[in-house]
Each structure stands twice: as structure tokens, then as C-alpha cells.
Design a protein around this motif. Structure first.
Motif, PDB file in Angstrom:
ATOM      1  N   SER A  69     -22.162  -4.209  -6.242  1.00  0.00           N
ATOM      2  CA  SER A  69     -22.165  -4.280  -7.626  1.00  0.00           C
ATOM      3  C   SER A  69     -23.489  -4.807  -8.031  1.00  0.00           C
ATOM      4  O   SER A  69     -24.017  -4.550  -9.125  1.00  0.00           O
ATOM      5  CB  SER A  69     -21.106  -5.407  -7.843  1.00  0.00           C
ATOM      6  OG  SER A  69     -19.829  -4.918  -8.130  1.00  0.00           O
ATOM      7  N   GLU A  70     -24.241  -5.764  -7.187  1.00  0.00           N
ATOM      8  CA  GLU A  70     -25.336  -6.411  -7.595  1.00  0.00           C
ATOM      9  C   GLU A  70     -26.524  -5.215  -7.353  1.00  0.00           C
ATOM     10  O   GLU A  70     -27.596  -5.119  -8.184  1.00  0.00           O
ATOM     11  CB  GLU A  70     -25.868  -7.355  -6.629  1.00  0.00           C
ATOM     12  CG  GLU A  70     -27.416  -8.071  -6.665  1.00  0.00           C
ATOM     13  CD  GLU A  70     -27.190  -8.822  -8.161  1.00  0.00           C
ATOM     14  OE1 GLU A  70     -28.418  -9.392  -8.606  1.00  0.00           O
ATOM     15  OE2 GLU A  70     -26.391  -9.085  -8.634  1.00  0.00           O
ATOM     16  N   ALA A  90     -19.094   4.661  -4.024  1.00  0.00           N
ATOM     17  CA  ALA A  90     -18.863   3.457  -2.978  1.00  0.00           C
ATOM     18  C   ALA A  90     -17.992   4.008  -1.705  1.00  0.00           C
ATOM     19  O   ALA A  90     -17.286   4.843  -1.919  1.00  0.00           O
ATOM     20  CB  ALA A  90     -17.697   2.436  -3.590  1.00  0.00           C
ATOM     21  N   LEU A  91     -18.729   3.765  -0.705  1.00  0.00           N
ATOM     22  CA  LEU A  91     -17.949   4.220   0.656  1.00  0.00           C
ATOM     23  C   LEU A  91     -17.803   2.877   1.557  1.00  0.00           C
ATOM     24  O   LEU A  91     -18.817   2.312   1.763  1.00  0.00           O
ATOM     25  CB  LEU A  91     -19.109   5.418   1.382  1.00  0.00           C
ATOM     26  CG  LEU A  91     -18.840   5.628   2.800  1.00  0.00           C
ATOM     27  CD1 LEU A  91     -17.622   6.341   2.742  1.00  0.00           C
ATOM     28  CD2 LEU A  91     -19.899   6.461   3.298  1.00  0.00           C
ATOM     29  N   SER A  92     -16.662   2.454   1.508  1.00  0.00           N
ATOM     30  CA  SER A  92     -16.224   0.987   2.167  1.00  0.00           C
ATOM     31  C   SER A  92     -15.137   1.242   3.104  1.00  0.00           C
ATOM     32  O   SER A  92     -14.396   2.056   2.807  1.00  0.00           O
ATOM     33  CB  SER A  92     -16.126   0.114   0.813  1.00  0.00           C
ATOM     34  OG  SER A  92     -15.807  -1.067   1.338  1.00  0.00           O
ATOM     35  N   VAL A  93     -15.073   0.073   3.932  1.00  0.00           N
ATOM     36  CA  VAL A  93     -13.858  -0.126   4.871  1.00  0.00           C
ATOM     37  C   VAL A  93     -12.831  -0.646   4.043  1.00  0.00           C
ATOM     38  O   VAL A  93     -11.816  -0.733   4.317  1.00  0.00           O
ATOM     39  CB  VAL A  93     -14.378  -0.869   6.004  1.00  0.00           C
ATOM     40  CG1 VAL A  93     -14.783  -2.390   5.464  1.00  0.00           C
ATOM     41  CG2 VAL A  93     -13.304  -0.964   7.126  1.00  0.00           C
ATOM     42  N   THR A 103     -15.962  -2.711  -8.321  1.00  0.00           N
ATOM     43  CA  THR A 103     -17.039  -1.994  -8.135  1.00  0.00           C
ATOM     44  C   THR A 103     -17.111  -0.664  -9.164  1.00  0.00           C
ATOM     45  O   THR A 103     -18.115  -0.396  -9.413  1.00  0.00           O
ATOM     46  CB  THR A 103     -16.819  -1.166  -6.672  1.00  0.00           C
ATOM     47  OG1 THR A 103     -16.599  -2.127  -5.762  1.00  0.00           O
ATOM     48  CG2 THR A 103     -17.817  -0.164  -6.398  1.00  0.00           C
ATOM     49  N   ILE A 104     -15.909  -0.190  -9.478  1.00  0.00           N
ATOM     50  CA  ILE A 104     -15.724   0.822 -10.687  1.00  0.00           C
ATOM     51  C   ILE A 104     -16.478  -0.027 -11.991  1.00  0.00           C
ATOM     52  O   ILE A 104     -17.376   0.506 -12.629  1.00  0.00           O
ATOM     53  CB  ILE A 104     -14.564   1.371 -10.967  1.00  0.00           C
ATOM     54  CG1 ILE A 104     -13.978   2.093  -9.848  1.00  0.00           C
ATOM     55  CG2 ILE A 104     -14.487   2.259 -12.239  1.00  0.00           C
ATOM     56  CD1 ILE A 104     -14.777   2.795  -9.168  1.00  0.00           C
ATOM     57  N   GLY A 107     -19.998   0.117 -12.296  1.00  0.00           N
ATOM     58  CA  GLY A 107     -20.654   1.273 -12.720  1.00  0.00           C
ATOM     59  C   GLY A 107     -20.622   2.325 -11.657  1.00  0.00           C
ATOM     60  O   GLY A 107     -21.037   3.514 -11.855  1.00  0.00           O
ATOM     61  N   ALA A 108     -19.959   2.371 -10.719  1.00  0.00           N
ATOM     62  CA  ALA A 108     -19.587   3.200  -9.741  1.00  0.00           C
ATOM     63  C   ALA A 108     -19.008   4.311 -10.355  1.00  0.00           C
ATOM     64  O   ALA A 108     -17.878   4.293 -11.084  1.00  0.00           O
ATOM     65  CB  ALA A 108     -18.943   2.706  -8.429  1.00  0.00           C
ATOM     66  N   ARG A 109     -19.142   5.637  -9.947  1.00  0.00           N
ATOM     67  CA  ARG A 109     -18.221   6.972 -10.378  1.00  0.00           C
ATOM     68  C   ARG A 109     -17.071   7.386  -9.565  1.00  0.00           C
ATOM     69  O   ARG A 109     -16.324   8.095  -9.800  1.00  0.00           O
ATOM     70  CB  ARG A 109     -19.213   7.989 -10.530  1.00  0.00           C
ATOM     71  CG  ARG A 109     -20.203   7.886 -11.568  1.00  0.00           C
ATOM     72  CD  ARG A 109     -19.554   8.063 -12.965  1.00  0.00           C
ATOM     73  NE  ARG A 109     -18.753   9.255 -13.167  1.00  0.00           N
ATOM     74  CZ  ARG A 109     -18.029   9.631 -14.181  1.00  0.00           C
ATOM     75  NH1 ARG A 109     -18.125   8.544 -15.326  1.00  0.00           N
ATOM     76  NH2 ARG A 109     -17.447  10.640 -14.383  1.00  0.00           N
TER      77      ARG A 109
END
Length: 223
Positions: A69-70, A90-93, A103-104, A107-109
């Protein structure tokens, strides 16, 4: 002067603090996209994205220096960002509701987990680059529930906030039934390091066993 990118290939920057994982993603993507750069923390990520202006940034949620996010916040405030078409995936565990929604909102799409296959990831990059929103199936429900007001994501759990980002990752995997060895393989850390993080988690949360941890995480919808 950088080499020209072949027509039809999306440009990508990979952001993750594990070098082995970045190498694995690059290998899975193959020649389907053009990887312009990699970054391991927030400062490196902001510098790489600002310098290359890729079509898509593959962004881990938990990073040294403030998290995914930062990265998005700082990039959005950089000169020229408003005119650049860069989008974040975002690609996360982690598939916890608060990580997905946070995260959304930053600003993540899209948001996909690290269980995604190479072809699926290439397809997700293509869709995000085209302006679509992409989510792993289970995660889409979190987003819908959040905007419908079904789950409360604004409140910060004081207990969860005591844990570091790495401890949260270990906690969720252990609570789901992973062995220490499996957690180590998933997070690219040693079994001994997993044990150390687990001891810290139990101490901070004042829990005494994996069973109590699973119940604690389930009550908070973290599984």
C-alpha cells in the motif's frame, strides 16, 4: 538506453522481498511479458516503477519499508504518475480479508494469491493492463462483502496489530494446518525461523497451542 519492448508484450515490474520467488515468477512468465525490473522493498519498488512506468506492477502485500500500500501511495504522489497507465496487481501469500480490502482501497486493480499458475498470472496481467479488475475467486467475495457493509474492515484488531508482517504470514499458515517445514517452504525461510516466529506469535497473542491459534484466527475471519 533500454532495449525496445516487442509489440504486444506487456511490461512488468516484479516486487517481492524474496529473490527466489521473484526468479520463479520471472520463469513462469517466460517470454509472455517483458520484465523491466525487480524490487525487494518499498524504496526499491517506488524507484523502479517511477523509472520504468510499466503497464503492470506485480506487488507483494507485505514488504520491508511499509508494504504494498505504501508503494502505491508514494507512486501516486510522484510527478507524472497521473498520466502514466501503470496498474498494480497484488500477488501475495495472504488471502486475509483485511489485506485484500486494504490493498484494493490503496489502489490495486486486482489481487491474486501465490497459488496461481503461470498461464493464469499471464492472463491476469493482460486483463489488469487492459483496465479490468482481477481477483482470485474466494477473494472477490471479500471485496463484495466489504462494499456491501457485510464485514467491517476499518477496525484494526489490537491483537493482530501486535504482530509483525512476517509473524502474520506465519500465523495464518500455521492456523490453516501447515507444518513448520511447509511454512518455511512457502515463505522461503528456515524451519528454525518459523519456530521462532511461532513462539513470538503465541507469546504476543497470549495463546498456548496451535489449536487455540486456529480458533483465534477463525474468529477473526483470517483463514
Amino acid at each position: 538506453m533500454s532495449d525496445p519492448v516487442p509489440t504486444g508484450r506487456h511490461t512488468v515490474v516484479i516486487v517481492d522481498d524474496h529473490a527466489m520467488f521473484r526468479a520463479g515468477v520471472r520463469a513462469e512468465l517466460g517470454s509472455s511479458v517483458a520484465v523491466l525490473a525487480e524490487a525487494a522493498d518499498v524504496d526499491e519498488a517506488v524507484a523502479a516503477v517511477t523509472a520504468h512506468r510499466p503497464a503492470v506492477v506485480l506487488l507483494d502485500v507485505h514488504l520491508p519499508g511499509g508494504g504494498g500500500s505504501e508503494v502505491m501511495r508514494r507512486y501516486a504522489a510522484s510527478p507524472g504518475a497521473a498520466e502514466a497507465p501503470t496498474r498494480f496487481l497484488a500477488l501475495s501469500v495472504s488471502d486475509a480479508a483485511e489485506d485484500v480490502i486494504g490493498t484494493i482501497r490503496a489502489g490495486a486493480r486486482g489481487y491474486v494469491t501465490k497459488t496461481i499458475t503461470g498461464p493464469e498470472l499471464v492472463a491476469a496481467i493482460d486483463r489488469v493492463a487492459s483496465g479490468d479488475a482481477v481477483f482470485s475467486p474466494r477473494l472477490a467475495g471479500f471485496v463484495l462483502d466489504a462494499f456491501a457493509g457485510t464485514i467491517e474492515v476499518a477496525a484494526v484488531d489490537e491483537d493482530l496489530d501486535r504482530l509483525t508482517e512476517r509473524e502474520r504470514e506465519v500465523m495464518r499458515l500455521i492456523a490453516r494446518g501447515y507444518s513448520y517445514r511447509e511454512v518455511g517452504a512457502e515463505l522461503f525461510i528456515s524451519t528454525k525461523t518459523v519456530e521462532t516466529h511461532m513462539s513470538s506469535v503465541l507469546r504476543k497473542l497470549q495463546l498456548s497451542s496451535r489449536h487455540e491459534l486456529t480458533r483465534w484466527a477463525s474468529d477473526r475471519r483470517l483463514l
